[in-house]
Write a protein that holds these residues in place. Structure first.
Motif, PDB file in Angstrom:
ATOM      1  N   VAL A  70      -5.310   5.771   3.510  1.00 24.41           N
ATOM      2  CA  VAL A  70      -5.333   4.306   3.648  1.00 24.41           C
ATOM      3  C   VAL A  70      -4.023   3.812   4.251  1.00 24.41           C
ATOM      4  O   VAL A  70      -4.008   2.938   5.139  1.00 24.41           O
ATOM      5  N   LEU A 107       0.826  -1.212   0.000  1.00 26.10           N
ATOM      6  CA  LEU A 107       0.000   0.000   0.000  1.00 26.10           C
ATOM      7  C   LEU A 107       0.859   1.261   0.000  1.00 26.10           C
ATOM      8  O   LEU A 107       0.542   2.250  -0.661  1.00 26.10           O
ATOM      9  N   VAL A 111      -6.469   9.998  -0.829  1.00 23.81           N
ATOM     10  CA  VAL A 111      -7.156   8.826  -0.280  1.00 23.81           C
ATOM     11  C   VAL A 111      -6.155   7.697  -0.031  1.00 23.81           C
ATOM     12  O   VAL A 111      -6.225   6.994   0.989  1.00 23.81           O
ATOM     13  N   ALA A 112      -5.204   7.514  -0.941  1.00 22.90           N
ATOM     14  CA  ALA A 112      -4.190   6.482  -0.749  1.00 22.90           C
ATOM     15  C   ALA A 112      -3.347   6.759   0.487  1.00 22.90           C
ATOM     16  O   ALA A 112      -2.992   5.834   1.244  1.00 22.90           O
ATOM     17  N   GLY A 172     -10.569  12.368   7.318  1.00 24.46           N
ATOM     18  CA  GLY A 172      -9.570  11.300   7.371  1.00 24.46           C
ATOM     19  C   GLY A 172      -8.979  11.128   8.756  1.00 24.46           C
ATOM     20  O   GLY A 172      -8.814   9.995   9.231  1.00 24.46           O
ATOM     21  N   HIS A 230      -3.928   4.498   7.954  1.00 25.56           N
ATOM     22  CA  HIS A 230      -4.688   3.491   8.700  1.00 25.56           C
ATOM     23  C   HIS A 230      -3.910   2.180   8.771  1.00 25.56           C
ATOM     24  O   HIS A 230      -3.945   1.469   9.798  1.00 25.56           O
ATOM     25  N   ALA A 231      -3.183   1.850   7.670  1.00 26.81           N
ATOM     26  CA  ALA A 231      -2.422   0.601   7.662  1.00 26.81           C
ATOM     27  C   ALA A 231      -1.241   0.654   8.621  1.00 26.81           C
ATOM     28  O   ALA A 231      -0.777  -0.399   9.101  1.00 26.81           O
TER      29      ALA A 231
END
Length: 414
Positions: free
Chosen positions: A99, A75, A95-96, A139, A102-103
């Motif tokens: 993500v 990711l 958005v990436a 976010g 969050h990862a």
């Protein structure tokens, strides 16, 4: 975009004479935006994978084991690569980046990087400041909710979770502030340049409109001078050729010459006004001090029964006086041309404090108005210029041309 529009845009940009962007590197990045995006993506990838190297020594501590660690790495790589399209689609890397943030929570060691900084900067610059604020708030709220959930279930230590949230928040806010400053300045400059282009286009349009109006004005004056003078000349020439009296024929010929000289003098005066740079907005006035009397005298000299009635004496503006003279001149020209059998042609000019009423009536024209002439059209434009009204049409006993001209014109108001 067509070739004409592209060439017009290039001409407009040349006329703007914009200064070159300062700095060699800034000009290089401006000419090669894709190279700049690839460099930024590479720098972000390098800065993000340096701390991610610690994952290779802590695979067993990840929430989902070694597979979860590889998910984070993949990711992270995809998110950094997405920065290449940040100008066209700024929300994609943003958005990436969220993500990836969050990862990071599933990693066994604290991780971080400048990814969210670059992504938030891109949204603020290439989308809007409002979009960057809303996206960052949403976010970070989602990230805080996930961190709280993982802490409550004991999957992530409290310190690691809050460190991750705070680090991403600080990174995103810094990127948003820098992006808002750069983006607002960029949008302001783009708006100024767009407005300048619009003003140049409007200037060209106004120049074309002014040229068309000037051609129409010249056409009206030429029509009034040439049409009236040639009508008188034709009538006099026909009379001179028809009469057996040599003296009368000679007098008619002399009047033909006088009429032609008068028309030539008036045309020279008109052209002199047009050539004078200081008289660009000066009304083209006739040479004669009393255009009405001159027009009546010419019609009478051609043998037409013209009567004149005037009332009142008032100093009217030059555009109104010019319009009065041209209306009488056009009315007599039409009568001489279309009513050769008229038994009377009446001219009335009534002047008051409110305005001027001009009437030219003849009893030699019958039937409806004939289309195709430019005289009435030119008179209508002239009367509109002084905010007046014009009527032309048949009556019970002939034909009438009537105009009402107010004393206060647009030029006086200006």
């Amino acid at each position: 975009m067509t070739s004409d529009s592209r060439s017009s845009s290039l001409r407009t940009d040349d006329e703007l004479r914009l200064p070159r962007p300062p700095g060699v590197f800034r000009r290089f990045w401006a000419r090669h935006p894709l190279v700049a995006d690839i460099v930024i993506a590479g720098v972000c990838l390098l800065l993000s994978f340096v701390p991610a190297g610690a994952l290779s020594r802590a695979d067993d501590g990840a929430i989902f084991g070694p597979a979860g660690t590889w998910v984070v790495i993949v990711l992270l790589a995809l998110a950094c690569v997405s920065l290449v399209v940040r100008r066209r689609w700024p929300l994609v890397p943003f958005v990436a980046a969220l993500v990836v943030a969050h990862a990071y929570l599933i990693a066994p060691v604290p991780l971080g990087g400048p990814l969210l900084l670059f992504a938030t900067y891109a949204v603020a610059v290439y989308r809007s400041t409002r979009a960057a604020i809303i996206g960052l708030v949403v976010g970070l709220a989602a990230l805080a909710a996930l961190a709280t959930t993982l802490m409550l279930v004991g999957a992530v230590p409290t310190q690691l979770a809050w460190n991750a949230v705070v680090a991403e928040a600080v990174t995103g806010v810094i990127g948003g502030l820098i992006g808002a400053n750069v983006g607002n300045r960029r949008r302001y400059i783009d708006a100024v340049i767009a407005r300048s282009r619009q003003l140049l286009v409007e200037r060209d349009q106004q120049a074309r409109i002014a040229a068309v109006e000037e051609r129409a004005r010249i056409a009206r004056e030429l029509h009034d001078i040439v049409s009236h003078s040639l009508t008188v000349v034709v009538a006099l020439a026909e009379g001179a050729s028809a009469t057996p009296d040599r003296d009368r024929a000679r007098a008619a010929t002399d009047q033909v010459a006088a009429t032609a000289r008068s028309a030539l003098t008036e045309m020279r005066a008109m052209l002199g006004v047009l050539r004078d740079a200081d008289s660009a907005h000066t009304p083209l006035a006739p040479v004669d001090a009393d255009a009405v009397a001159t027009a009546v005298a010419a019609a009478r000299g051609a043998g037409f029964p013209v009567t004149v009635r005037t009332s009142g004496r008032i100093d009217a503006p030059m555009p109104v006086l010019l319009a009065v003279g041209r209306i009488v001149q056009e009315g007599l020209t039409n009568a001489m041309r279309h009513a050769p059998d008229a038994t009377r042609i009446d001219v009335a000019v009534d002047m008051t404090d409110a305005g001027v009423v001009v009437q030219v009536r003849n009893d030699g024209v019958r039937g409806p108005r004939r289309a195709g002439g430019y005289g009435i059209r030119g008179l209508q434009e002239r009367v509109d210029h002084v905010c007046g009204t014009l009527e032309a049409g048949p009556t019970a006993d002939g034909w009438i041309l009537r105009a009402e001209l107010p004393i206060a014109t647009r030029e006086d108001d200006a």
